[in-house]
Enzyme design. Structure first.
Site: not given
Ligand code: AMP
Length: 542
Positions: A187, A332, A439, A444
């Protein structure tokens, strides 16, 4: 006293074994990169996944080693989901939207031994290849007829279909410990460097059970599921696993994610449930504008990754009789955290009141717990007023980033970087974000990365990148710059400076020159103040 029940590990391969045995003739339909539609059944998927598992062993992939993929949503990618994890290796889905340098970093950090890629990404692989040492071989996810010639890659390039043809479909899925790693997804976080989330078989299967539940993503054998959310972004929200668990028909859209292509696929395959970020649904809604009741089969669309605007909920529900299910999650969290499913007393609310509920990100299913905390870490009330840092814990929440020294948890809870309030019904609503990221269309952009590039320009004194609201992409980067005295630097010139330094789509859309930036007591830029001032820049032009 010990219970006397069977001890069967929760394994990704068992999802496939179940689908083959109990839903063997259920269809999987894919729009291929080659342009045509491909169909087969779960039993074909299982057979080919076993062949691929033998192929991975033949390539020398040892248990625990990473198998990279750079691919759209399609059946060959699905085969890798099961073959890599099922055989004890780790599936590592790479995000093709990343800049070459970031991709190279991630491939080396993860030590990917092999990378399977869709033909659309050949040029990307050619750019990345000179910068990576870990992969020993690349595999083009195509057949012999479409194999690229003269690819110029420094390591061997194999053909997916050859690997399948050359290997036997006899393969015993190993009885792994359920805590073995199954897949890995990076991420792009708040720091300049992406962080890896390493899922286990156990967390994946528990997430699959929970995410399929009626108050969750609500999937059943009679559904036809279209994950528009990419299989390279948190395992397409777990939908490939869910479809196998419940035996639903799966429709995989490949690279064609525009409104017209999606609409045609939804109608042709009689999709009942779809899932994606708001930006994708905007394209679809624009395409069906003026076609009341355009969807003959779609009953529900799961919208997450960014807040779902009420206008979008209303358009789906009122114009098209498609229910909206607003969900919140994170890489996550595998990713499902909360889903906005009504409680019974909410069904009798007025339409407006129900929309107000649907604007919330929802409530957790069993397996996730959440809390909000104030400045001193104290837990805040669920009174729909107090907003605080959102923390979660549960069976499918990461406890540590892959190969990282930084602790991921605070006293056993994972801080999400989102700011939220919770109402008396337990519905969470995100009100802000404490993490400094943007975002855009579900992906991202790191503010730090943009600021670092701006600082390379000799006429920039201060540079601050913030998320500004955008009608199409939800958010876009806006760069605020203090110039050196007497500088004549123009906005276009500075924007041009970003070319080839960051991925094209990460470039700020605009630069605003300011006299100063507000600083806090410790010299830190007060981004909140700038956000308050400029967050509507792309909506209002100021
Ligand atoms: P990712 O790890 O890329 O899936 O991004 C997770 C983050 O996306 C969350 O921490 C939120 O900041 C944001 N996010 C995800 N879903 C929503 C939603 N429904 N509403 C608002 N923000 C969301």
């Amino acid at each position: 006293m010990e219970g006397l029940m069977m001890q069967q590990p929760l394994l990704v391969a068992s999802l496939l074994q179940h689908a083959e045995r109990h839903h063997g003739t259920q269809e999987i339909v894919s729009r291929r990169v080659e342009g045509d539609i491909h169909r087969y059944q779960y039993r074909d998927l299982a057979r080919r996944a076993r062949r691929l598992a033998n192929a991975l062993a033949g390539l020398g992939i040892a248990p625990g080693e990473r198998v990279g993929t750079l691919a759209w949503n399609g059946y060959r990618h699905l085969e890798l989901y099961f073959a890599a994890s099922g055989s004890g290796a780790v599936l590592h889905t790479l995000n093709p939207r990343l800049h070459v340098e970031q991709l190279a970093y991630i491939i080396e950090h993860a030590e990917d031994r092999v990378i399977f890629f869709d033909l659309s990404f050949l040029a990307l692989i050619q750019s990345v290849a000179p910068h990576v040492k870990s992969p020993k071989v690349f595999v083009a996810m195509t057949d012999r007829e479409h194999m690229p010639h003269a690819h110029g890659l420094p390591i061997p390039l194999l053909c997916h279909e050859d690997l399948i043809d050359l290997h036997s479909d006899v393969f015993e899925w190993p009885a792994l410990d359920e805590n073995t790693a199954s897949s890995l997804c990076y991420t792009s976080g708040t720091t300049a460097r992406p962080k890896g989330v390493l899922y286990s078989h156990r967390s994946t299967v528990l997430h699959t059970y929970a995410a399929a539940l009626p108050d969750s993503l609500n999937c059943a054998a009679r559904d036809v599921i279209l994950p528009v959310v990419p299989m390279f972004h948190v395992n397409a929200w777990g939908l490939p696993y869910i479809a196998a668990m419940v035996g639903a028909k799966l429709v995989l859209p490949g690279p064609a994610l525009d409104g017209k292509s999606l609409y045609e696929l939804i109608e042709a395959e009689q999709v009942t449930v779809s899932a994606g970020v708001p930006t994708v649904w905007q394209g679809l809604l624009a395409h069906v504008e003026g076609m009341a009741g355009a969807f003959s089969s779609m009953r529900r669309t799961i919208i997450g990754g960014a807040p779902c605007p009420t206008a979008m909920t209303a358009a789906f529900q009122e114009r098209h009789r498609v229910d909206v299910l607003h969900a919140w999650g994170m890489t996550e969290l595998s990713p499902v955290g909360t889903v906005c499913s009504f409680r019974s007393h909410q069904l009798s609310l007025s339409t407006e009141e129900r929309y107000a509920v649907q604007a919330k990100q929802g409530r957790p299913v069993f397996g996730i717990d959440m809390k909000i905390t104030g400045a001193d870490g104290e837990e805040l009330a669920w009174d729909n007023a107090a907003a605080g840092d959102l923390l979660v814990r549960g069976h499918w929440v990461t406890r540590h980033y892959f190969r990282s020294d930084e602790p991921a948890l605070q006293e056993g809870w994972f801080p999400t970087g989102d700011v939220a309030r919770i109402d008396a019904d337990g519905f969470m609503q995100i009100t802000d974000r404490s993490k400094d990221v943007i975002k855009s269309g579900g992906e991202w952009i790191s503010s730090t990365e943009i600021e670092n590039v701006a600082y390379l320009h000799p006429e920039v004194t201060s540079a601050v990148c913030i998320a500004a609201r955008h009608p199409k992409w939800d958010e876009r980067p806006l760069l605020l710059v203090v110039k050196k005295p007497d500088s004549t630097l123009a906005a276009d010139e500075l924007l041009g400076f970003f070319d080839n330094k960051v991925a094209k789509w990460c470039k700020p859309d605009a630069v605003v020159f300011v006299e100063t930036v507000p600083l806090g007591a410790t010299g830190k830029v007060l981004k909140n103040q700038l956000r308050d001032q400029f967050s509507n820049y792309y909506l209002t032009g100021s």
